[in-house]
Enzyme design. Sequence first.
Site, PDB file in Angstrom:
ATOM      1  N   CYS A 100      36.934  36.330  39.738  1.00 13.51           N
ATOM      2  CA  CYS A 100      38.526  35.545  40.555  1.00 13.51           C
ATOM      3  C   CYS A 100      38.047  35.173  42.144  1.00 13.51           C
ATOM      4  O   CYS A 100      38.390  34.572  42.411  1.00 13.51           O
ATOM      5  CB  CYS A 100      39.361  36.837  40.095  1.00 13.51           C
ATOM      6  SG  CYS A 100      39.248  37.137  38.374  1.00 13.51           S
ATOM      7  N   CYS A 116      38.894  41.434  40.578  1.00 17.96           N
ATOM      8  CA  CYS A 116      37.928  40.861  39.617  1.00 17.96           C
ATOM      9  C   CYS A 116      36.842  39.931  40.496  1.00 17.96           C
ATOM     10  O   CYS A 116      37.896  39.243  41.343  1.00 17.96           O
ATOM     11  CB  CYS A 116      38.126  40.394  38.536  1.00 17.96           C
ATOM     12  SG  CYS A 116      37.477  38.916  37.915  1.00 17.96           S
TER      13      CYS A 116
END
Length: 102
Positions: A34, A31
Amino acid sequence: MAEIKHVKTNEFDSVINNYKLVFVDFYADWCGPCKMLAPSVEKLANEHEEVQVVKINVDEEPSLAMKFGVQSIPTLITFKDGQPVNRQLGFMPYEALEDMIK
């Protein structure tokens, strides 16, 4: 330097019940947002030792992600006395993370 715990499903309840304030980052290794958020989460752990910072990989712990309705990552949840009290989705600046633990 504070430790960021990488928590598995079988230890989650124990962690959130053993600390007064727990900041949980639901993330995945692939991600992008993230990864962008990770330095701020680490800074939060280092500057606020009164908070237990926890990371949960949704790919490795899907049942835990499902339990908390995580449909988008990063999902950040603050637990106080074992109960979720604040929830935010997506990348955000460090100041917003600090606001989540106040």
